[in-house]
Design a protein around this motif. Sequence first.
Motif, PDB file in Angstrom:
ATOM      1  N   GLU A  82       4.146   6.498 -11.335  1.00  0.00           N
ATOM      2  CA  GLU A  82       4.925   6.427 -10.089  1.00  0.00           C
ATOM      3  C   GLU A  82       5.649   5.084 -10.016  1.00  0.00           C
ATOM      4  OE1 GLU A  82       1.698   7.178 -10.222  1.00  0.00           O
ATOM      5  OE2 GLU A  82       1.651   9.308  -9.678  1.00  0.00           O
ATOM      6  N   LYS A  83       4.930   4.029 -10.376  1.00  0.00           N
ATOM      7  CA  LYS A  83       5.533   2.696 -10.249  1.00  0.00           C
ATOM      8  C   LYS A  83       6.622   2.471 -11.300  1.00  0.00           C
ATOM      9  CE  LYS A  83       1.924   0.375  -7.667  1.00  0.00           C
ATOM     10  NZ  LYS A  83       0.914  -0.693  -7.596  1.00  0.00           N
TER      11      LYS A  83
ATOM     12  N   HIS B  17       4.837  -0.948   2.704  1.00  0.00           N
ATOM     13  CA  HIS B  17       3.620  -0.142   2.867  1.00  0.00           C
ATOM     14  C   HIS B  17       2.904  -0.739   4.078  1.00  0.00           C
ATOM     15  CE1 HIS B  17       0.216   2.203   0.774  1.00  0.00           C
ATOM     16  NE2 HIS B  17      -0.213   1.865   1.976  1.00  0.00           N
TER      17      HIS B  17
ATOM     18  N   THR C 288       2.256   0.702  -2.339  1.00  0.00           N
ATOM     19  CA  THR C 288       3.571   0.792  -2.991  1.00  0.00           C
ATOM     20  C   THR C 288       4.543   0.049  -2.104  1.00  0.00           C
ATOM     21  OG1 THR C 288       3.749   2.955  -1.945  1.00  0.00           O
ATOM     22  CG2 THR C 288       3.360   2.925  -4.319  1.00  0.00           C
TER      23      THR C 288
END
Lengths: 336, 336
Positions: B184-185, B307, B328
Amino acid sequence: MANLVNRRVVLFKRPKGVPDAEHFAVEDVRVPELQDGQFLVQCEYWSVDPAMRGWVNDVPNYLPPVAIGAPMRSFAVGQIVASRHSDYTEGETVTGMFGWQRFAVSDGSNVDRRVAEADLSASLALGVLGLNGITAYFGLLDVCKPKPGETVVVSTAAGSVGSAVGQIARLKGCRTVGIAGGPEKTALCRESFGYGAAIDYRNENVLDGVKAACPDGVDCYFDNTCGPISDAVMTCLAQGARIAICGTAAHTDWDPIPAGPRVHRQLLVARARMQGFLVLDYKARYPEALAALAGWVREGKLAYNEHILDGADAARGAIQMLYEGGNTGKLLVSVD
Amino acid sequence: MANLVNRRVVLFKRPKGVPDAEHFAVEDVRVPELQDGQFLVQCEYWSVDPAMRGWVNDVPNYLPPVAIGAPMRSFAVGQIVASRHSDYTEGETVTGMFGWQRFAVSDGSNVDRRVAEADLSASLALGVLGLNGITAYFGLLDVCKPKPGETVVVSTAAGSVGSAVGQIARLKGCRTVGIAGGPEKTALCRESFGYGAAIDYRNENVLDGVKAACPDGVDCYFDNTCGPISDAVMTCLAQGARIAICGTAAHTDWDPIPAGPRVHRQLLVARARMQGFLVLDYKARYPEALAALAGWVREGKLAYNEHILDGADAARGAIQMLYEGGNTGKLLVSVD
C-alpha cells in the motif's frame, strides 16, 4: 638502458588485511629502452602509507588492486636521469606514483609534482611537503574548517599526517588534543608537535582522557582509526562538530564490514557532520597547500619526524610495521 | 479559567524504548487563571512525531526528558481563546509546543508560529506546513543539496516527512527512489508522491532494489531509519554522496548504542558526507520554507496524507502506532 638493473619489490601473493614481508618479493630486472615521450626516474626514497594496505587487497577501493607480480604501487621521489620527453629534463626532481622500484619509466601521467624546494631534503616531498602534509592541510582546513578557540582532536596524532594536523590547528588558534600509542608518542605530541593535551590509548582510558581534555566537547575530530578510539571521541561531540575521515587504520579487513556503535544518533543530537575525503581530489589546489606548508617548515613552525628504512628488502615488512605503529614519523625507504 | 476542564495526557511511567498506551494516563485538571503576559490556547490537533520517543526516554537528547506526571511534550495547533499578552490576540491560530492537553497556558516562548494560511486546514500546520514539511525542506535542500538529475533515495518515503522530501526532490529535477513498508505504501509512493521507483522493504530485498533503481549510485540519501535499510543504501553511494540523518526509527533503544556496519570506509571511498540536522535550528528561516511549501500545496504540486486519531484516550497508543507503521500519513490527534 639495458645496462641498468632495476631492483624492485613486487606483490608476491595477495593478503587479506595487512600485508607482511611474505607477501612481497625482491627481484632484479633490466630497465627497458625509453620510447619517445618517456623519461627515466631514479628513485631516491619510496613512501610507505596506510592506503597501501587497501591497494593490495581485492576489495572495492578508489583504485584497482595491485596485480600479483607487479611492483608495489607507491609514491616515490627521485631524479630524472634520462629523458625523451619534451616537458621533463634530466636533473629534475619529481614525485609520483613510481612504485617500489629503483628505476621507473614514466610518460608524465604518474607524476605528482616537480620538487622546487631545493633547500630542503627530497624526502620531505613524500611527507610533510608531500601527500601527508597536503592531506593534513585539506582534511583539517577544508573538511573540518576549524575556528579559532575550537577544540581539535587528532587520532594517530604523532604520525606523519596527524602531527601536521595538530600543528596546523594550533597555528590556526585551536586547542589541540592528540591521541597516540605509548608514552614516547604522547611525549612527542606534547614536546615536538605542541598539542595542548595528549592521550596514550595504550595505557589510558581514552573516553576519560577525551572528557577531561575537552570539557566543552570536541568541535573537530580528524580520524585515522575508525575503531575504539573513534567510538570514544564520538560520544563527546560538541554541537556542530565536524569529523574528517582520513583513514580507517583500526580495521585490517573490510570484508565483511566490521561492526561498531552506530554513529547516526550522535551525529543527529550534535547536528554534526562526518565526511570522508581523499587528498587526490585536491590536486588542483596542491600549490596552495605546499606554499603554506613549506613556509611553516622554513619558519620552524611545522616540525616533522622521518623514519627511514634501508633498501628493498626492508621495504617488504614496511606496511606491517606501519600498521603495528613501529615507526616514529613518516616511514620511508631509502632506495638501494 | 476555573470553569474550564483541561483534559490532558500525562507521562505515567518511564519507558525503555517506544512508549505504549500503558506509559500514559488521561486526566482532567482545572485551567489556572491567566497572569499578565499569558494567553490560553485551545488545542485543535495534537501532533505525533518520532522524536517523542526520545523525549520520554531518560537518555541524552537535545531536550531534557518529560517528567513523570507532566503532560506529554508535543507540538499542537489551536486557537487563542483568552489573552493577557500584548502580542497575542483572541482568535489567532498558533502552533507550538503546547503538549497533549486541551488547554495550554503560554507566555509565547513555546509558540512556533502564527498560522496565516486561513484558506487551508489548521491541521496542515502540524504536517506539510509544519515541522514535517519544514524538516523535509531543509534536510533535503540545505543538508543534501541535491542537483538536478541526481538520484535521491528516501527512507520512510510514504511518511509525512519522507513524502515531502521525495516530492520536493522531484520538483528540483531529481530522480527519486522511495523505500517504504508494504505494497500500500509503495503504491502511495508511486501514485501520490511521484517517486520514480519504490522499494517495499517488507517484501523485497532492499539492496537489490536500490542497486536496480540507482544504477549510477545514490547521490543523496535522506534517512529516517538507521537500520538495515540504511545499511543497504550506504553500500550504493555515488562519489560525493550526501546523507542527511533526520531520524533513527529502526532502533527503539540507544542505551547502549546499537551496533551496525561501520560507515567510515563507505564515506571515505565515496568522499561522502553524513550529517545530522535538527529542524529547530532553522527557526529563523521557517518563513522561507513555509512560503515555498504553501505555494506548492496550493498549486497541487505537494500532496500529503493525514491520519487523525480521535481524542485523548487514542493518543496514549499513538507513538507506538507510529513506530509500528500503522498510520498512513501524518499522525494527528483530534482533541476532545
